[in-house]
Design a protein around this motif. Structure first.
Motif, PDB file in Angstrom:
ATOM      1  N   THR A  70       0.908  -1.339  -0.007  1.00  0.00           N
ATOM      2  CA  THR A  70      -0.141   0.035  -0.196  1.00  0.00           C
ATOM      3  C   THR A  70       0.736   1.343   0.064  1.00  0.00           C
ATOM      4  O   THR A  70       0.332   2.377   0.142  1.00  0.00           O
ATOM      5  CB  THR A  70      -1.049   0.105   1.290  1.00  0.00           C
ATOM      6  OG1 THR A  70      -0.178  -0.125   2.449  1.00  0.00           O
ATOM      7  CG2 THR A  70      -2.145  -1.060   1.201  1.00  0.00           C
ATOM      8  N   ASP A  71       2.234   1.094  -0.135  1.00  0.00           N
ATOM      9  CA  ASP A  71       2.990   2.276  -0.398  1.00  0.00           C
ATOM     10  C   ASP A  71       3.824   2.214  -1.882  1.00  0.00           C
ATOM     11  O   ASP A  71       3.679   0.937  -2.311  1.00  0.00           O
ATOM     12  CB  ASP A  71       4.360   2.245   0.577  1.00  0.00           C
ATOM     13  CG  ASP A  71       4.205   2.467   1.938  1.00  0.00           C
ATOM     14  OD1 ASP A  71       3.068   3.280   2.117  1.00  0.00           O
ATOM     15  OD2 ASP A  71       4.861   2.273   2.952  1.00  0.00           O
ATOM     16  N   PHE A  72       3.804   3.256  -2.479  1.00  0.00           N
ATOM     17  CA  PHE A  72       4.044   3.208  -3.888  1.00  0.00           C
ATOM     18  C   PHE A  72       5.691   2.395  -4.222  1.00  0.00           C
ATOM     19  O   PHE A  72       6.508   2.820  -3.404  1.00  0.00           O
ATOM     20  CB  PHE A  72       4.168   4.700  -4.399  1.00  0.00           C
ATOM     21  CG  PHE A  72       3.054   5.370  -4.662  1.00  0.00           C
ATOM     22  CD1 PHE A  72       2.361   4.728  -5.746  1.00  0.00           C
ATOM     23  CD2 PHE A  72       2.395   6.344  -4.022  1.00  0.00           C
ATOM     24  CE1 PHE A  72       1.185   5.153  -6.044  1.00  0.00           C
ATOM     25  CE2 PHE A  72       1.350   6.922  -4.175  1.00  0.00           C
ATOM     26  CZ  PHE A  72       0.470   6.326  -5.304  1.00  0.00           C
ATOM     27  N   VAL A  73       5.682   1.607  -5.245  1.00  0.00           N
ATOM     28  CA  VAL A  73       6.635   0.748  -5.542  1.00  0.00           C
ATOM     29  C   VAL A  73       7.219   1.139  -6.874  1.00  0.00           C
ATOM     30  O   VAL A  73       6.523   1.405  -7.846  1.00  0.00           O
ATOM     31  CB  VAL A  73       6.521  -0.556  -5.430  1.00  0.00           C
ATOM     32  CG1 VAL A  73       7.661  -1.556  -5.849  1.00  0.00           C
ATOM     33  CG2 VAL A  73       5.871  -1.094  -3.971  1.00  0.00           C
ATOM     34  N   VAL A  74       8.647   1.258  -7.099  1.00  0.00           N
ATOM     35  CA  VAL A  74       8.965   1.636  -8.193  1.00  0.00           C
ATOM     36  C   VAL A  74       8.922   0.666  -9.276  1.00  0.00           C
ATOM     37  O   VAL A  74       9.188  -0.517  -9.172  1.00  0.00           O
ATOM     38  CB  VAL A  74      10.709   1.944  -8.201  1.00  0.00           C
ATOM     39  CG1 VAL A  74      11.223   2.463  -9.606  1.00  0.00           C
ATOM     40  CG2 VAL A  74      10.915   3.123  -7.132  1.00  0.00           C
ATOM     41  N   VAL A  75       8.398   1.105 -10.387  1.00  0.00           N
ATOM     42  CA  VAL A  75       8.327   0.172 -11.643  1.00  0.00           C
ATOM     43  C   VAL A  75       9.387   0.353 -12.565  1.00  0.00           C
ATOM     44  O   VAL A  75       9.961  -0.504 -13.144  1.00  0.00           O
ATOM     45  CB  VAL A  75       6.900   0.224 -12.457  1.00  0.00           C
ATOM     46  CG1 VAL A  75       6.930  -0.597 -13.662  1.00  0.00           C
ATOM     47  CG2 VAL A  75       5.740   0.211 -11.476  1.00  0.00           C
ATOM     48  N   PHE A  76       9.648   1.570 -13.163  1.00  0.00           N
ATOM     49  CA  PHE A  76      10.920   2.047 -13.932  1.00  0.00           C
ATOM     50  C   PHE A  76      11.122   3.481 -13.817  1.00  0.00           C
ATOM     51  O   PHE A  76      10.444   4.145 -12.894  1.00  0.00           O
ATOM     52  CB  PHE A  76      10.589   1.725 -15.434  1.00  0.00           C
ATOM     53  CG  PHE A  76       9.131   2.506 -15.838  1.00  0.00           C
ATOM     54  CD1 PHE A  76       9.379   3.750 -16.395  1.00  0.00           C
ATOM     55  CD2 PHE A  76       8.066   1.826 -15.709  1.00  0.00           C
ATOM     56  CE1 PHE A  76       8.326   4.545 -16.827  1.00  0.00           C
ATOM     57  CE2 PHE A  76       7.075   2.772 -16.272  1.00  0.00           C
ATOM     58  CZ  PHE A  76       7.069   3.952 -16.910  1.00  0.00           C
ATOM     59  N   SER A  77      12.465   3.792 -14.025  1.00  0.00           N
ATOM     60  CA  SER A  77      12.786   5.127 -13.935  1.00  0.00           C
ATOM     61  C   SER A  77      13.824   5.638 -15.106  1.00  0.00           C
ATOM     62  O   SER A  77      14.158   5.051 -15.887  1.00  0.00           O
ATOM     63  CB  SER A  77      13.624   5.387 -12.397  1.00  0.00           C
ATOM     64  OG  SER A  77      14.603   4.314 -12.554  1.00  0.00           O
ATOM     65  N   HIS A  78      13.826   7.049 -15.155  1.00  0.00           N
ATOM     66  CA  HIS A  78      14.567   7.466 -16.157  1.00  0.00           C
ATOM     67  C   HIS A  78      15.277   9.020 -15.659  1.00  0.00           C
ATOM     68  O   HIS A  78      14.709   9.297 -14.743  1.00  0.00           O
ATOM     69  CB  HIS A  78      14.131   7.738 -17.362  1.00  0.00           C
ATOM     70  CG  HIS A  78      14.949   8.328 -18.648  1.00  0.00           C
ATOM     71  ND1 HIS A  78      15.686   7.261 -18.785  1.00  0.00           N
ATOM     72  CD2 HIS A  78      14.606   9.132 -19.543  1.00  0.00           C
ATOM     73  CE1 HIS A  78      16.442   7.920 -20.043  1.00  0.00           C
ATOM     74  NE2 HIS A  78      15.718   9.100 -20.424  1.00  0.00           N
ATOM     75  N   VAL A  79      16.462   9.338 -16.286  1.00  0.00           N
ATOM     76  CA  VAL A  79      17.261  10.589 -15.589  1.00  0.00           C
ATOM     77  C   VAL A  79      17.188  11.462 -16.889  1.00  0.00           C
ATOM     78  O   VAL A  79      17.082  11.233 -17.932  1.00  0.00           O
ATOM     79  CB  VAL A  79      18.495  10.256 -15.126  1.00  0.00           C
ATOM     80  CG1 VAL A  79      18.633   9.316 -13.823  1.00  0.00           C
ATOM     81  CG2 VAL A  79      19.393   9.744 -16.308  1.00  0.00           C
ATOM     82  N   ILE A  80      17.482  12.783 -16.267  1.00  0.00           N
ATOM     83  CA  ILE A  80      17.558  14.080 -17.336  1.00  0.00           C
ATOM     84  C   ILE A  80      18.545  14.797 -16.378  1.00  0.00           C
ATOM     85  O   ILE A  80      18.137  15.071 -15.085  1.00  0.00           O
ATOM     86  CB  ILE A  80      16.338  14.602 -17.740  1.00  0.00           C
ATOM     87  CG1 ILE A  80      16.641  15.678 -18.771  1.00  0.00           C
ATOM     88  CG2 ILE A  80      15.579  15.255 -16.505  1.00  0.00           C
ATOM     89  CD1 ILE A  80      15.391  15.979 -19.558  1.00  0.00           C
ATOM     90  N   THR A  81      19.217  15.716 -16.957  1.00  0.00           N
ATOM     91  CA  THR A  81      20.080  16.757 -16.147  1.00  0.00           C
ATOM     92  C   THR A  81      19.755  18.136 -16.944  1.00  0.00           C
ATOM     93  O   THR A  81      20.212  18.384 -17.961  1.00  0.00           O
ATOM     94  CB  THR A  81      21.766  16.665 -16.087  1.00  0.00           C
ATOM     95  OG1 THR A  81      21.705  15.166 -15.996  1.00  0.00           O
ATOM     96  CG2 THR A  81      22.295  17.584 -15.527  1.00  0.00           C
ATOM     97  N   PRO A  82      18.907  18.874 -16.230  1.00  0.00           N
ATOM     98  CA  PRO A  82      18.634  20.313 -16.804  1.00  0.00           C
ATOM     99  C   PRO A  82      19.996  21.123 -17.080  1.00  0.00           C
ATOM    100  O   PRO A  82      20.825  21.304 -16.166  1.00  0.00           O
ATOM    101  CB  PRO A  82      17.652  20.765 -15.641  1.00  0.00           C
ATOM    102  CG  PRO A  82      17.078  19.865 -15.026  1.00  0.00           C
ATOM    103  CD  PRO A  82      18.403  18.870 -15.034  1.00  0.00           C
ATOM    104  N   SER A  83      19.374  22.057 -18.252  1.00  0.00           N
ATOM    105  CA  SER A  83      20.865  23.048 -18.290  1.00  0.00           C
ATOM    106  C   SER A  83      20.701  24.117 -17.606  1.00  0.00           C
ATOM    107  O   SER A  83      21.732  25.132 -17.714  1.00  0.00           O
ATOM    108  CB  SER A  83      20.718  23.007 -19.957  1.00  0.00           C
ATOM    109  OG  SER A  83      19.652  23.825 -20.370  1.00  0.00           O
ATOM    110  N   ALA A  84      19.648  24.696 -17.125  1.00  0.00           N
ATOM    111  CA  ALA A  84      19.383  25.894 -16.472  1.00  0.00           C
ATOM    112  C   ALA A  84      18.435  25.598 -15.153  1.00  0.00           C
ATOM    113  O   ALA A  84      17.400  24.838 -15.261  1.00  0.00           O
ATOM    114  CB  ALA A  84      18.770  26.906 -17.270  1.00  0.00           C
ATOM    115  N   THR A  85      18.585  26.482 -13.932  1.00  0.00           N
ATOM    116  CA  THR A  85      17.759  26.237 -13.072  1.00  0.00           C
ATOM    117  C   THR A  85      16.292  26.783 -13.248  1.00  0.00           C
ATOM    118  O   THR A  85      15.348  26.396 -12.666  1.00  0.00           O
ATOM    119  CB  THR A  85      18.218  27.021 -11.607  1.00  0.00           C
ATOM    120  OG1 THR A  85      18.305  28.448 -11.957  1.00  0.00           O
ATOM    121  CG2 THR A  85      19.352  26.376 -11.369  1.00  0.00           C
ATOM    122  N   SER A  86      16.063  27.484 -14.184  1.00  0.00           N
ATOM    123  CA  SER A  86      14.787  28.168 -14.702  1.00  0.00           C
ATOM    124  C   SER A  86      13.929  27.140 -15.615  1.00  0.00           C
ATOM    125  O   SER A  86      12.844  27.539 -15.807  1.00  0.00           O
ATOM    126  CB  SER A  86      14.744  29.616 -15.405  1.00  0.00           C
ATOM    127  OG  SER A  86      15.731  29.368 -16.333  1.00  0.00           O
TER     128      SER A  86
END
Length: 192
Positions: A70-86
């Motif tokens: 009844t707690d959320f369990v990870v199924v899949f994930s992916h990453v990204i690195t933004p180029s600006a804080t805005s």
């Protein structure tokens, strides 16, 4: 007329018959190929909304899974690195799932972790046992497609891991993510 024109007044620009007005006379700032002249007379870059990068993942499809948590369990994930804080990150998540017992509820959500830090449930609650972004509640065990979209403002240039998670709605029943069907993220960085 000859000499300095410093004392001339009421000159009409429509009478300019030749030549080019220097860009420095048109507005403040520096004119170049990446800016435009705004209505307030300043040379400036165009506003936000430009797509800066787009990533697709995960690299391999997750296998099928089943959980009664009844707690959320990870199924899949992916990453990204933004180029600006805005920058903003537009998230599109696709999966397939079912409430395996045909009498249970399956709930799903998207989480964010910046540089391996604490995870945050993006549905606004921050909790692992809340409603999430949506649910499957039916009397059938047929797998149905799940599509989630969200616009995130992470305010960072560090690597971000987004994860798609599911949980059981309770009552002890299993929920399933179907193997062999598409499961992925499309992460798009948009200029802020």
């Amino acid at each position: 007329f000859a000499g300095s024109g410093a004392s001339l007044t009421a000159l009409n620009a429509t009478n300019l018959a030749s030549g080019t007005v220097p860009t420095a006379r048109l507005g403040t700032g520096t004119a170049n190929s990446s800016v435009h002249l705004r209505g307030d007379g300043a040379w400036a870059a165009a506003g936000g909304g430009k797509v800066l990068q787009m990533t697709y993942g995960p690299a391999s499809e997750p296998s099928g899974m089943s959980t009664s948590s009844t707690d959320f369990v990870v199924v899949f994930s992916h990453v990204i690195t933004p180029s600006a804080t805005s920058s903003k990150i537009h998230i599109s998540a696709f999966s397939n799932g079912q409430d395996a017992s045909a009498t249970r509820i399956m709930k799903f959500s998207i989480y964010r972790a910046i540089s391996g830090g604490a995870t945050t449930n993006l549905d606004g609650s921050g909790a692992d046992d809340d409603e999430g972004f949506g649910r499957i509640d039916s009397d059938t065990t047929i797998a149905v497609p799940i599509t989630l979209m969200y616009l995130d403002s992470p305010s960072t240039t560090s690597e971000i891991t987004y994860s798609f998670r599911v949980r059981s709605g309770g009552g002890g029943g299993n929920v399933e993510i179907t193997g062999g069907l598409p499961h992925n993220f499309i992460l798009t960085e948009i200029e802020g």
